[in-house]
Write a protein that holds these residues in place. Sequence first.
Motif, PDB file in Angstrom:
ATOM      1  N   GLU A  63      -7.663 -11.677 -10.735  1.00 59.10           N
ATOM      2  CA  GLU A  63      -7.741 -11.830  -9.283  1.00 59.10           C
ATOM      3  C   GLU A  63      -6.689 -12.859  -8.895  1.00 59.10           C
ATOM      4  OE1 GLU A  63     -11.191 -12.549  -5.863  1.00 59.10           O
ATOM      5  OE2 GLU A  63     -11.640 -12.847  -7.990  1.00 59.10           O
ATOM      6  N   PHE A  64      -5.920 -12.572  -7.839  1.00 58.02           N
ATOM      7  CA  PHE A  64      -4.838 -13.496  -7.484  1.00 58.02           C
ATOM      8  C   PHE A  64      -4.522 -13.396  -5.991  1.00 58.02           C
ATOM      9  CE2 PHE A  64      -3.142  -9.523  -9.206  1.00 58.02           C
ATOM     10  CZ  PHE A  64      -2.229  -9.109  -8.234  1.00 58.02           C
ATOM     11  N   ASP A  65      -3.889 -14.483  -5.459  1.00 55.63           N
ATOM     12  CA  ASP A  65      -3.437 -14.474  -4.068  1.00 55.63           C
ATOM     13  C   ASP A  65      -2.364 -13.410  -3.897  1.00 55.63           C
ATOM     14  OD1 ASP A  65      -5.089 -16.589  -3.289  1.00 55.63           O
ATOM     15  OD2 ASP A  65      -3.611 -18.093  -3.895  1.00 55.63           O
ATOM     16  N   CYS A  66      -2.468 -12.657  -2.819  1.00 57.86           N
ATOM     17  CA  CYS A  66      -1.528 -11.544  -2.643  1.00 57.86           C
ATOM     18  C   CYS A  66      -1.362 -11.241  -1.158  1.00 57.86           C
ATOM     19  CB  CYS A  66      -2.035 -10.311  -3.386  1.00 57.86           C
ATOM     20  SG  CYS A  66      -0.903  -8.916  -3.324  1.00 57.86           S
ATOM     21  N   GLU A  67      -0.257 -11.710  -0.603  1.00 57.57           N
ATOM     22  CA  GLU A  67       0.035 -11.430   0.803  1.00 57.57           C
ATOM     23  C   GLU A  67       1.040 -10.295   0.968  1.00 57.57           C
ATOM     24  OE1 GLU A  67       1.124 -14.774   3.145  1.00 57.57           O
ATOM     25  OE2 GLU A  67      -0.424 -16.091   2.292  1.00 57.57           O
ATOM     26  N   ASP A  68       2.005 -10.230   0.028  1.00 61.85           N
ATOM     27  CA  ASP A  68       3.087  -9.266   0.225  1.00 61.85           C
ATOM     28  C   ASP A  68       3.503  -8.622  -1.099  1.00 61.85           C
ATOM     29  OD1 ASP A  68       4.568 -11.238  -1.117  1.00 61.85           O
ATOM     30  OD2 ASP A  68       5.327 -12.094   0.750  1.00 61.85           O
ATOM     31  N   GLU A  69       4.576  -7.850  -1.035  1.00 59.95           N
ATOM     32  CA  GLU A  69       5.044  -7.064  -2.174  1.00 59.95           C
ATOM     33  C   GLU A  69       5.441  -7.943  -3.361  1.00 59.95           C
ATOM     34  OE1 GLU A  69       8.734  -3.954  -2.971  1.00 59.95           O
ATOM     35  OE2 GLU A  69       8.118  -4.422  -0.922  1.00 59.95           O
ATOM     36  N   THR A  94      -5.056   3.504  -8.268  1.00 60.18           N
ATOM     37  CA  THR A  94      -5.739   3.676  -6.988  1.00 60.18           C
ATOM     38  C   THR A  94      -5.742   2.340  -6.270  1.00 60.18           C
ATOM     39  OG1 THR A  94      -7.189   5.363  -7.941  1.00 60.18           O
ATOM     40  CG2 THR A  94      -7.885   4.376  -5.857  1.00 60.18           C
ATOM     41  N   ALA A  95      -5.345   2.340  -5.008  1.00 63.47           N
ATOM     42  CA  ALA A  95      -5.351   1.106  -4.213  1.00 63.47           C
ATOM     43  C   ALA A  95      -6.287   1.265  -3.028  1.00 63.47           C
ATOM     44  CB  ALA A  95      -3.940   0.776  -3.736  1.00 63.47           C
ATOM     45  N   THR A  96      -7.038   0.206  -2.727  1.00 65.70           N
ATOM     46  CA  THR A  96      -7.914   0.180  -1.561  1.00 65.70           C
ATOM     47  C   THR A  96      -7.705  -1.136  -0.831  1.00 65.70           C
ATOM     48  OG1 THR A  96      -9.739  -0.715  -2.891  1.00 65.70           O
ATOM     49  CG2 THR A  96      -9.673   1.672  -2.595  1.00 65.70           C
ATOM     50  N   GLY A  97      -8.068  -1.164   0.450  1.00 62.78           N
ATOM     51  CA  GLY A  97      -7.912  -2.382   1.230  1.00 62.78           C
ATOM     52  C   GLY A  97      -6.466  -2.619   1.622  1.00 62.78           C
ATOM     53  N   LYS A  98      -6.226  -3.703   2.351  1.00 62.59           N
ATOM     54  CA  LYS A  98      -4.862  -3.980   2.801  1.00 62.59           C
ATOM     55  C   LYS A  98      -4.714  -5.443   3.208  1.00 62.59           C
ATOM     56  CE  LYS A  98      -5.943  -2.383   7.487  1.00 62.59           C
ATOM     57  NZ  LYS A  98      -5.602  -1.422   8.572  1.00 62.59           N
ATOM     58  N   ASN A 103      -0.056  -2.667   3.960  1.00 61.28           N
ATOM     59  CA  ASN A 103      -1.043  -1.959   4.782  1.00 61.28           C
ATOM     60  C   ASN A 103      -1.021  -0.449   4.573  1.00 61.28           C
ATOM     61  OD1 ASN A 103       1.333  -1.284   6.078  1.00 61.28           O
ATOM     62  ND2 ASN A 103       0.991  -2.681   7.814  1.00 61.28           N
ATOM     63  N   HIS A 104      -0.397  -0.010   3.487  1.00 61.71           N
ATOM     64  CA  HIS A 104      -0.369   1.418   3.167  1.00 61.71           C
ATOM     65  C   HIS A 104      -0.746   1.570   1.695  1.00 61.71           C
ATOM     66  CE1 HIS A 104       0.895   5.537   2.636  1.00 61.71           C
ATOM     67  NE2 HIS A 104       1.176   5.646   3.932  1.00 61.71           N
ATOM     68  N   THR A 105      -1.911   2.160   1.443  1.00 62.94           N
ATOM     69  CA  THR A 105      -2.451   2.180   0.071  1.00 62.94           C
ATOM     70  C   THR A 105      -1.540   2.935  -0.898  1.00 62.94           C
ATOM     71  OG1 THR A 105      -3.839   4.088   0.658  1.00 62.94           O
ATOM     72  CG2 THR A 105      -4.847   1.901   0.800  1.00 62.94           C
ATOM     73  N   HIS A 106      -0.878   3.987  -0.431  1.00 59.85           N
ATOM     74  CA  HIS A 106       0.006   4.737  -1.334  1.00 59.85           C
ATOM     75  C   HIS A 106       1.183   3.858  -1.779  1.00 59.85           C
ATOM     76  CE1 HIS A 106       1.955   8.204  -3.149  1.00 59.85           C
ATOM     77  NE2 HIS A 106       3.079   7.859  -2.527  1.00 59.85           N
ATOM     78  N   PHE A 107       1.755   3.118  -0.836  1.00 63.19           N
ATOM     79  CA  PHE A 107       2.855   2.208  -1.180  1.00 63.19           C
ATOM     80  C   PHE A 107       2.372   1.116  -2.137  1.00 63.19           C
ATOM     81  CE2 PHE A 107       5.052  -1.834  -0.386  1.00 63.19           C
ATOM     82  CZ  PHE A 107       6.363  -1.478  -0.690  1.00 63.19           C
ATOM     83  N   THR A 108       1.177   0.560  -1.859  1.00 61.10           N
ATOM     84  CA  THR A 108       0.632  -0.494  -2.722  1.00 61.10           C
ATOM     85  C   THR A 108       0.435   0.023  -4.137  1.00 61.10           C
ATOM     86  OG1 THR A 108      -0.493  -1.518  -0.831  1.00 61.10           O
ATOM     87  CG2 THR A 108      -1.296  -2.098  -3.031  1.00 61.10           C
ATOM     88  N   ARG A 138      -6.987   4.507 -15.776  1.00 59.87           N
ATOM     89  CA  ARG A 138      -6.947   4.485 -14.311  1.00 59.87           C
ATOM     90  C   ARG A 138      -7.106   3.029 -13.859  1.00 59.87           C
ATOM     91  NH1 ARG A 138      -7.442   8.392 -10.485  1.00 59.87           N
ATOM     92  NH2 ARG A 138      -8.189   9.937 -11.988  1.00 59.87           N
ATOM     93  N   ILE A 139      -6.141   2.574 -13.078  1.00 59.71           N
ATOM     94  CA  ILE A 139      -6.097   1.184 -12.637  1.00 59.71           C
ATOM     95  C   ILE A 139      -6.472   1.123 -11.163  1.00 59.71           C
ATOM     96  CG2 ILE A 139      -4.548  -0.787 -12.264  1.00 59.71           C
ATOM     97  CD1 ILE A 139      -2.994   0.804 -14.745  1.00 59.71           C
ATOM     98  N   ASN A 140      -7.285   0.146 -10.810  1.00 57.71           N
ATOM     99  CA  ASN A 140      -7.743  -0.005  -9.431  1.00 57.71           C
ATOM    100  C   ASN A 140      -7.306  -1.351  -8.894  1.00 57.71           C
ATOM    101  OD1 ASN A 140      -9.953  -1.092  -7.428  1.00 57.71           O
ATOM    102  ND2 ASN A 140     -10.119   1.129  -7.336  1.00 57.71           N
ATOM    103  N   LEU A 141      -6.672  -1.352  -7.733  1.00 54.70           N
ATOM    104  CA  LEU A 141      -6.310  -2.598  -7.065  1.00 54.70           C
ATOM    105  C   LEU A 141      -6.986  -2.633  -5.699  1.00 54.70           C
ATOM    106  CD1 LEU A 141      -4.063  -5.087  -7.309  1.00 54.70           C
ATOM    107  CD2 LEU A 141      -3.305  -3.937  -5.221  1.00 54.70           C
ATOM    108  N   HIS A 142      -7.701  -3.734  -5.429  1.00 55.68           N
ATOM    109  CA  HIS A 142      -8.370  -3.887  -4.143  1.00 55.68           C
ATOM    110  C   HIS A 142      -7.852  -5.125  -3.442  1.00 55.68           C
ATOM    111  CE1 HIS A 142     -11.369  -3.527  -1.060  1.00 55.68           C
ATOM    112  NE2 HIS A 142     -11.825  -4.736  -1.293  1.00 55.68           N
ATOM    113  N   LEU A 143      -7.405  -4.963  -2.190  1.00 55.83           N
ATOM    114  CA  LEU A 143      -6.891  -6.067  -1.382  1.00 55.83           C
ATOM    115  C   LEU A 143      -7.902  -6.436  -0.310  1.00 55.83           C
ATOM    116  CD1 LEU A 143      -3.228  -4.802  -0.828  1.00 55.83           C
ATOM    117  CD2 LEU A 143      -3.949  -6.636  -2.366  1.00 55.83           C
ATOM    118  N   ARG A 144      -8.195  -7.743  -0.216  1.00 53.42           N
ATOM    119  CA  ARG A 144      -9.106  -8.218   0.827  1.00 53.42           C
ATOM    120  C   ARG A 144      -8.852  -9.701   1.064  1.00 53.42           C
ATOM    121  NH1 ARG A 144     -15.225  -8.961   1.329  1.00 53.42           N
ATOM    122  NH2 ARG A 144     -15.694  -8.174   3.409  1.00 53.42           N
ATOM    123  N   HIS A 145      -8.680 -10.050   2.324  1.00 57.88           N
ATOM    124  CA  HIS A 145      -8.452 -11.444   2.713  1.00 57.88           C
ATOM    125  C   HIS A 145      -7.288 -12.065   1.923  1.00 57.88           C
ATOM    126  CE1 HIS A 145     -12.028 -10.951   5.008  1.00 57.88           C
ATOM    127  NE2 HIS A 145     -12.887 -11.127   4.034  1.00 57.88           N
TER     128      HIS A 145
END
Length: 374
Positions: A63-69, A94-98, A103-108, A138-145
Amino acid sequence: MNQYFATVARGLEPLVVQELEQLGAKDVEPGFCGAAFKGDRTLLYKVNLWARLPFRILRQLDEFDCEDESDLFAGIQRIDWSEYLRPDNTLAVTATGKTEALNHTHFTALQVKNAIVSQQTEQFGERSDVDTQAPDVRINLHLRHDRATLSLDSSGDSLHRRGYRPAVGAAPLKESLAAALIQMTDWQPNVAFFDPLCGSGTLPLEAGLRSLQIAPGLFRERFGFETWLDYDDDLWESMIAEAESQQKSELAAFVGGSDRDPNVLIQAHSNAQQCGMEHLITFQQKDLADVAAPTDSGILLCNPPYGERLGKDSDLGAFYKLLGNVLKQRFKGWTAYVLSGNKALSSNIGLKSASRTPVYNGSLLCQLMKYELY
Protein backbone atom coordinates in the motif's frame (compact mmCIF):
# COMPACT_ATOMS: atom_id res chain seq x y z
CA MET A 1 0.41 -14.10 8.41
CA ASN A 2 -0.69 -12.42 5.21
CA GLN A 3 -3.16 -9.57 4.80
CA TYR A 4 -6.23 -10.42 2.73
CA PHE A 5 -9.39 -8.66 1.58
CA ALA A 6 -12.68 -10.36 0.66
CA THR A 7 -14.84 -8.33 -1.72
CA VAL A 8 -18.63 -8.56 -1.43
CA ALA A 9 -21.73 -6.85 -2.74
CA ARG A 10 -22.47 -3.50 -1.14
CA GLY A 11 -24.29 -3.82 2.18
CA LEU A 12 -23.15 -7.38 2.92
CA GLU A 13 -20.03 -6.34 4.86
CA PRO A 14 -21.38 -7.37 8.31
CA LEU A 15 -22.41 -10.78 6.96
CA VAL A 16 -19.03 -11.49 5.36
CA VAL A 17 -17.27 -10.51 8.61
CA GLN A 18 -19.34 -13.16 10.37
CA GLU A 19 -18.60 -15.75 7.68
CA LEU A 20 -14.85 -15.07 7.65
CA GLU A 21 -14.63 -15.37 11.44
CA GLN A 22 -16.48 -18.69 11.29
CA LEU A 23 -13.88 -19.92 8.78
CA GLY A 24 -11.02 -19.01 11.13
CA ALA A 25 -9.92 -15.61 9.81
CA LYS A 26 -8.06 -13.34 12.23
CA ASP A 27 -8.35 -9.57 12.80
CA VAL A 28 -11.41 -9.28 10.56
CA GLU A 29 -12.34 -5.65 9.85
CA PRO A 30 -15.25 -4.51 7.66
CA GLY A 31 -14.43 -2.12 4.81
CA PHE A 32 -16.22 -0.68 1.80
CA CYS A 33 -17.71 -3.58 -0.19
CA GLY A 34 -15.68 -6.17 1.72
CA ALA A 35 -13.65 -7.06 4.78
CA ALA A 36 -9.93 -7.21 5.56
CA PHE A 37 -8.55 -10.19 7.46
CA LYS A 38 -5.33 -12.00 8.26
CA GLY A 39 -4.29 -15.62 7.90
CA ASP A 40 -1.92 -18.11 6.33
CA ARG A 41 -1.98 -19.94 3.00
CA THR A 42 -4.25 -22.66 4.41
CA LEU A 43 -6.84 -20.04 5.33
CA LEU A 44 -6.61 -18.46 1.86
CA TYR A 45 -7.42 -21.79 0.25
CA LYS A 46 -10.15 -22.52 2.80
CA VAL A 47 -11.94 -19.20 2.30
CA ASN A 48 -11.90 -19.63 -1.50
CA LEU A 49 -13.31 -23.13 -1.13
CA TRP A 50 -15.90 -22.55 1.59
CA ALA A 51 -17.00 -18.89 1.66
CA ARG A 52 -20.46 -18.40 0.15
CA LEU A 53 -20.68 -14.59 0.11
CA PRO A 54 -17.50 -13.03 -1.40
CA PHE A 55 -16.72 -12.30 -5.04
CA ARG A 56 -12.93 -12.35 -4.69
CA ILE A 57 -10.22 -12.97 -2.10
CA LEU A 58 -7.30 -10.59 -2.60
CA ARG A 59 -3.83 -11.04 -1.10
CA GLN A 60 -2.45 -7.60 -0.33
CA LEU A 61 1.16 -7.00 -1.44
CA ASP A 62 1.66 -3.33 -0.69
CA GLU A 63 0.00 0.00 0.00
CA PHE A 64 1.49 3.36 -0.94
CA ASP A 65 0.72 7.05 -1.56
CA CYS A 66 -0.37 7.50 -5.14
CA GLU A 67 -1.58 10.74 -6.67
CA ASP A 68 -0.36 10.45 -10.24
CA GLU A 69 1.29 8.29 -12.89
CA SER A 70 4.84 8.71 -11.56
CA ASP A 71 3.78 7.69 -8.01
CA LEU A 72 2.05 4.65 -9.45
CA PHE A 73 5.03 3.54 -11.57
CA ALA A 74 7.46 3.94 -8.65
CA GLY A 75 5.15 2.10 -6.25
CA ILE A 76 4.73 -0.86 -8.60
CA GLN A 77 8.45 -1.10 -9.29
CA ARG A 78 9.15 -1.19 -5.55
CA ILE A 79 7.87 -4.78 -5.57
CA ASP A 80 10.23 -7.59 -6.59
CA TRP A 81 7.88 -9.20 -9.11
CA SER A 82 10.13 -12.23 -9.59
CA GLU A 83 8.65 -13.55 -6.31
CA TYR A 84 5.20 -13.74 -7.93
CA LEU A 85 5.67 -13.83 -11.67
CA ARG A 86 8.08 -15.39 -14.17
CA PRO A 87 8.39 -14.13 -17.75
CA ASP A 88 6.76 -17.35 -18.96
CA ASN A 89 3.68 -16.66 -16.78
CA THR A 90 0.80 -14.64 -18.21
CA LEU A 91 -0.70 -11.71 -16.31
CA ALA A 92 -3.71 -9.43 -16.26
CA VAL A 93 -4.30 -6.23 -14.31
CA THR A 94 -7.59 -4.97 -12.94
CA ALA A 95 -7.84 -1.40 -11.63
CA THR A 96 -10.63 0.09 -9.53
CA GLY A 97 -11.13 3.51 -7.98
CA LYS A 98 -9.43 6.72 -9.04
CA THR A 99 -7.51 9.83 -8.04
CA GLU A 100 -7.74 13.27 -9.62
CA ALA A 101 -4.87 12.47 -12.00
CA LEU A 102 -5.56 8.73 -12.41
CA ASN A 103 -9.25 8.80 -13.31
CA HIS A 104 -9.44 6.16 -16.05
CA THR A 105 -9.19 2.56 -14.86
CA HIS A 106 -8.01 1.20 -18.22
CA PHE A 107 -5.12 3.68 -18.31
CA THR A 108 -4.26 2.91 -14.66
CA ALA A 109 -4.22 -0.84 -15.34
CA LEU A 110 -2.01 -0.26 -18.39
CA GLN A 111 0.51 1.71 -16.30
CA VAL A 112 0.65 -1.08 -13.71
CA LYS A 113 1.34 -3.61 -16.46
CA ASN A 114 4.00 -1.38 -18.01
CA ALA A 115 5.81 -1.00 -14.69
CA ILE A 116 5.84 -4.77 -14.11
CA VAL A 117 7.03 -5.80 -17.58
CA SER A 118 9.64 -3.03 -17.57
CA GLN A 119 11.16 -4.55 -14.44
CA GLN A 120 11.00 -8.04 -15.96
CA THR A 121 12.70 -6.94 -19.19
CA GLU A 122 15.49 -5.25 -17.26
CA GLN A 123 15.95 -8.29 -15.00
CA PHE A 124 15.46 -11.18 -17.45
CA GLY A 125 15.54 -9.70 -20.95
CA GLU A 126 12.00 -10.98 -21.50
CA ARG A 127 8.53 -10.27 -20.13
CA SER A 128 5.15 -11.81 -19.38
CA ASP A 129 2.38 -11.75 -21.95
CA VAL A 130 -1.05 -10.39 -21.11
CA ASP A 131 -3.99 -12.82 -20.94
CA THR A 132 -7.19 -11.08 -19.86
CA GLN A 133 -9.27 -14.27 -19.83
CA ALA A 134 -7.29 -16.85 -17.82
CA PRO A 135 -4.00 -15.32 -16.63
CA ASP A 136 -1.54 -17.17 -14.43
CA VAL A 137 -1.43 -14.12 -12.16
CA ARG A 138 -4.20 -11.54 -11.89
CA ILE A 139 -3.13 -8.29 -10.24
CA ASN A 140 -5.57 -5.87 -8.62
CA LEU A 141 -4.90 -2.20 -7.96
CA HIS A 142 -7.37 -0.12 -5.96
CA LEU A 143 -7.11 3.68 -5.68
CA ARG A 144 -8.83 5.56 -2.86
CA HIS A 145 -8.04 8.86 -1.16
CA ASP A 146 -4.71 9.14 -3.04
CA ARG A 147 -3.62 5.74 -1.73
CA ALA A 148 -2.98 2.65 -3.83
CA THR A 149 -3.57 -0.89 -2.59
CA LEU A 150 -1.82 -3.54 -4.66
CA SER A 151 -3.01 -7.15 -4.44
CA LEU A 152 -2.96 -10.55 -6.09
CA ASP A 153 -6.38 -11.97 -6.94
CA SER A 154 -6.44 -15.51 -5.53
CA SER A 155 -9.88 -16.40 -6.88
CA GLY A 156 -9.65 -16.05 -10.64
CA ASP A 157 -13.24 -15.88 -11.88
CA SER A 158 -15.64 -14.32 -9.39
CA LEU A 159 -16.52 -16.77 -6.61
CA HIS A 160 -20.23 -16.20 -7.21
CA ARG A 161 -19.77 -18.27 -10.36
CA ARG A 162 -19.87 -21.56 -8.50
CA GLY A 163 -19.66 -23.68 -11.63
CA TYR A 164 -22.84 -25.67 -11.05
CA ARG A 165 -25.12 -23.26 -12.91
CA PRO A 166 -24.56 -23.25 -16.67
CA ALA A 167 -28.30 -22.76 -17.09
CA VAL A 168 -29.92 -19.58 -15.78
CA GLY A 169 -33.22 -17.76 -16.26
CA ALA A 170 -33.73 -14.26 -17.64
CA ALA A 171 -32.93 -12.34 -14.44
CA PRO A 172 -30.99 -14.68 -12.16
CA LEU A 173 -29.82 -13.90 -8.66
CA LYS A 174 -26.08 -14.21 -8.20
CA GLU A 175 -25.31 -17.32 -6.16
CA SER A 176 -23.48 -15.21 -3.56
CA LEU A 177 -26.51 -12.93 -3.07
CA ALA A 178 -28.79 -15.96 -2.81
CA ALA A 179 -26.52 -17.35 -0.06
CA ALA A 180 -26.57 -13.97 1.70
CA LEU A 181 -30.37 -13.78 1.60
CA ILE A 182 -30.61 -17.27 3.09
CA GLN A 183 -28.21 -16.22 5.85
CA MET A 184 -30.34 -13.13 6.54
CA THR A 185 -33.42 -15.29 7.14
CA ASP A 186 -31.60 -17.25 9.88
CA TRP A 187 -32.78 -20.44 8.15
CA GLN A 188 -31.38 -23.66 9.61
CA PRO A 189 -31.08 -26.95 7.68
CA ASN A 190 -33.56 -28.74 9.98
CA VAL A 191 -36.31 -26.33 8.83
CA ALA A 192 -38.18 -26.61 5.51
CA PHE A 193 -37.15 -24.16 2.77
CA PHE A 194 -39.34 -23.19 -0.19
CA ASP A 195 -39.25 -20.71 -3.09
CA PRO A 196 -42.58 -20.46 -4.98
CA LEU A 197 -40.97 -18.38 -7.75
CA CYS A 198 -37.75 -20.36 -8.08
CA GLY A 199 -36.79 -19.74 -11.72
CA SER A 200 -33.62 -21.69 -12.47
CA GLY A 201 -33.43 -22.76 -8.82
CA THR A 202 -30.68 -20.64 -7.29
CA LEU A 203 -32.25 -20.10 -3.85
CA PRO A 204 -33.22 -23.76 -3.21
CA LEU A 205 -29.89 -24.96 -4.59
CA GLU A 206 -27.88 -22.65 -2.32
CA ALA A 207 -30.00 -23.82 0.62
CA GLY A 208 -29.37 -27.43 -0.39
CA LEU A 209 -25.61 -26.92 -0.62
CA ARG A 210 -25.59 -25.43 2.86
CA SER A 211 -27.79 -28.18 4.29
CA LEU A 212 -25.56 -30.91 2.84
CA GLN A 213 -22.35 -29.11 3.93
CA ILE A 214 -21.13 -28.97 0.35
CA ALA A 215 -18.33 -26.45 -0.18
CA PRO A 216 -19.44 -24.03 -2.94
CA GLY A 217 -15.96 -24.02 -4.49
CA LEU A 218 -16.00 -27.76 -5.28
CA PHE A 219 -17.72 -27.21 -8.64
CA ARG A 220 -15.20 -24.70 -10.01
CA GLU A 221 -12.59 -25.72 -12.57
CA ARG A 222 -9.81 -23.56 -11.13
CA PHE A 223 -8.87 -20.81 -8.72
CA GLY A 224 -6.36 -18.04 -9.32
CA PHE A 225 -3.92 -19.28 -6.67
CA GLU A 226 -3.48 -22.62 -8.49
CA THR A 227 -1.08 -20.94 -10.96
CA TRP A 228 0.85 -18.92 -8.35
CA LEU A 229 4.56 -19.68 -7.88
CA ASP A 230 3.98 -20.71 -4.24
CA TYR A 231 1.00 -22.98 -4.99
CA ASP A 232 0.90 -26.01 -2.69
CA ASP A 233 -0.86 -28.78 -4.60
CA ASP A 234 -0.65 -31.31 -1.75
CA LEU A 235 -2.30 -28.86 0.66
CA TRP A 236 -5.06 -28.02 -1.81
CA GLU A 237 -5.78 -31.65 -2.69
CA SER A 238 -5.99 -32.55 1.00
CA MET A 239 -8.47 -29.71 1.57
CA ILE A 240 -10.60 -30.88 -1.36
CA ALA A 241 -10.60 -34.44 0.03
CA GLU A 242 -11.52 -33.21 3.50
CA ALA A 243 -14.38 -31.09 2.12
CA GLU A 244 -15.74 -34.04 0.14
CA SER A 245 -15.61 -36.26 3.23
CA GLN A 246 -17.75 -33.78 5.20
CA GLN A 247 -20.65 -33.84 2.76
CA LYS A 248 -23.97 -35.24 3.93
CA SER A 249 -26.04 -37.52 1.74
CA GLU A 250 -29.53 -36.53 2.89
CA LEU A 251 -31.31 -33.26 3.59
CA ALA A 252 -32.52 -32.74 7.16
CA ALA A 253 -35.78 -31.14 5.93
CA PHE A 254 -37.67 -30.34 2.74
CA VAL A 255 -35.91 -28.02 0.26
CA GLY A 256 -37.60 -27.09 -2.97
CA GLY A 257 -39.27 -24.62 -5.27
CA SER A 258 -41.90 -24.14 -7.92
CA ASP A 259 -42.35 -22.00 -11.03
CA ARG A 260 -44.97 -21.65 -13.73
CA ASP A 261 -42.43 -21.74 -16.58
CA PRO A 262 -41.51 -25.29 -17.66
CA ASN A 263 -38.42 -24.05 -19.49
CA VAL A 264 -36.77 -22.50 -16.42
CA LEU A 265 -37.62 -25.63 -14.44
CA ILE A 266 -35.66 -27.66 -16.99
CA GLN A 267 -32.76 -25.35 -16.13
CA ALA A 268 -33.38 -25.83 -12.40
CA HIS A 269 -33.28 -29.61 -12.77
CA SER A 270 -30.09 -29.35 -14.85
CA ASN A 271 -28.43 -27.17 -12.21
CA ALA A 272 -29.50 -29.57 -9.44
CA GLN A 273 -27.97 -32.42 -11.43
CA GLN A 274 -24.69 -30.48 -11.71
CA CYS A 275 -24.72 -30.23 -7.89
CA GLY A 276 -25.49 -33.91 -7.42
CA MET A 277 -28.76 -32.92 -5.72
CA GLU A 278 -31.31 -33.77 -8.41
CA HIS A 279 -32.76 -36.56 -6.25
CA LEU A 280 -32.96 -34.37 -3.14
CA ILE A 281 -34.29 -30.95 -4.21
CA THR A 282 -37.99 -30.86 -5.19
CA PHE A 283 -38.96 -28.68 -8.16
CA GLN A 284 -42.57 -28.48 -9.40
CA GLN A 285 -44.30 -26.66 -12.24
CA LYS A 286 -47.11 -24.63 -10.67
CA ASP A 287 -48.80 -21.29 -11.15
CA LEU A 288 -48.48 -19.11 -8.08
CA ALA A 289 -52.26 -19.34 -7.62
CA ASP A 290 -51.95 -23.13 -7.17
CA VAL A 291 -49.00 -23.15 -4.78
CA ALA A 292 -49.49 -24.71 -1.33
CA ALA A 293 -47.16 -25.13 1.63
CA PRO A 294 -45.17 -28.38 1.38
CA THR A 295 -44.97 -28.73 5.19
CA ASP A 296 -46.63 -27.26 8.28
CA SER A 297 -43.89 -24.72 8.91
CA GLY A 298 -40.70 -23.42 7.37
CA ILE A 299 -38.96 -20.53 5.66
CA LEU A 300 -40.31 -19.19 2.37
CA LEU A 301 -37.93 -16.96 0.41
CA CYS A 302 -38.61 -15.53 -3.02
CA ASN A 303 -37.47 -12.86 -5.47
CA PRO A 304 -40.54 -11.84 -7.50
CA PRO A 305 -40.17 -9.68 -10.62
CA TYR A 306 -40.15 -5.96 -9.88
CA GLY A 307 -40.29 -4.44 -13.32
CA GLU A 308 -36.56 -3.84 -13.88
CA ARG A 309 -35.84 -6.72 -16.25
CA LEU A 310 -38.87 -9.00 -15.93
CA GLY A 311 -42.56 -8.28 -15.87
CA LYS A 312 -42.58 -4.75 -17.29
CA ASP A 313 -45.54 -5.50 -19.51
CA SER A 314 -47.59 -7.50 -17.04
CA ASP A 315 -49.86 -6.39 -14.23
CA LEU A 316 -47.36 -6.79 -11.44
CA GLY A 317 -49.61 -5.09 -8.91
CA ALA A 318 -52.13 -7.93 -9.25
CA PHE A 319 -49.30 -10.46 -9.10
CA TYR A 320 -48.04 -9.05 -5.79
CA LYS A 321 -51.60 -9.03 -4.42
CA LEU A 322 -51.90 -12.71 -5.39
CA LEU A 323 -48.57 -13.43 -3.67
CA GLY A 324 -49.88 -11.83 -0.47
CA ASN A 325 -53.10 -13.83 -0.62
CA VAL A 326 -51.23 -17.12 -1.17
CA LEU A 327 -48.93 -16.39 1.78
CA LYS A 328 -51.82 -15.44 4.06
CA GLN A 329 -54.12 -18.31 3.14
CA ARG A 330 -51.76 -21.25 2.55
CA PHE A 331 -48.58 -20.65 4.55
CA LYS A 332 -49.84 -20.25 8.11
CA GLY A 333 -47.10 -21.27 10.51
CA TRP A 334 -44.37 -20.18 8.06
CA THR A 335 -42.09 -17.16 7.98
CA ALA A 336 -41.90 -15.57 4.53
CA TYR A 337 -39.22 -13.30 3.10
CA VAL A 338 -39.77 -11.36 -0.12
CA LEU A 339 -37.03 -9.42 -1.92
CA SER A 340 -38.42 -6.46 -3.82
CA GLY A 341 -36.89 -3.50 -5.62
CA ASN A 342 -40.18 -1.68 -5.99
CA LYS A 343 -41.88 -0.20 -2.90
CA ALA A 344 -45.10 0.59 -4.74
CA LEU A 345 -45.42 -3.01 -5.91
CA SER A 346 -44.55 -4.52 -2.53
CA SER A 347 -47.38 -2.55 -0.88
CA ASN A 348 -49.79 -4.67 -2.94
CA ILE A 349 -48.81 -7.74 -0.89
CA GLY A 350 -51.24 -6.41 1.70
CA LEU A 351 -49.49 -7.90 4.74
CA LYS A 352 -47.78 -6.06 7.57
CA SER A 353 -44.05 -6.76 7.47
CA ALA A 354 -42.22 -7.63 10.69
CA SER A 355 -39.03 -6.06 9.31
CA ARG A 356 -37.54 -4.54 6.16
CA THR A 357 -33.82 -4.88 5.47
CA PRO A 358 -32.07 -2.94 2.68
CA VAL A 359 -30.27 -5.20 0.21
CA TYR A 360 -28.48 -4.35 -3.04
CA ASN A 361 -29.22 -6.59 -6.02
CA GLY A 362 -26.43 -5.37 -8.26
CA SER A 363 -26.78 -1.58 -8.24
CA LEU A 364 -30.50 -1.69 -7.41
CA LEU A 365 -31.44 -0.98 -3.80
CA CYS A 366 -34.06 -3.52 -2.72
CA GLN A 367 -35.76 -4.49 0.52
CA LEU A 368 -35.96 -7.93 2.10
CA MET A 369 -39.35 -7.96 3.75
CA LYS A 370 -40.15 -10.41 6.53
CA TYR A 371 -43.70 -11.67 7.16
CA GLU A 372 -44.73 -13.74 10.16
CA LEU A 373 -47.68 -15.82 8.97
CA TYR A 374 -50.07 -16.89 11.74
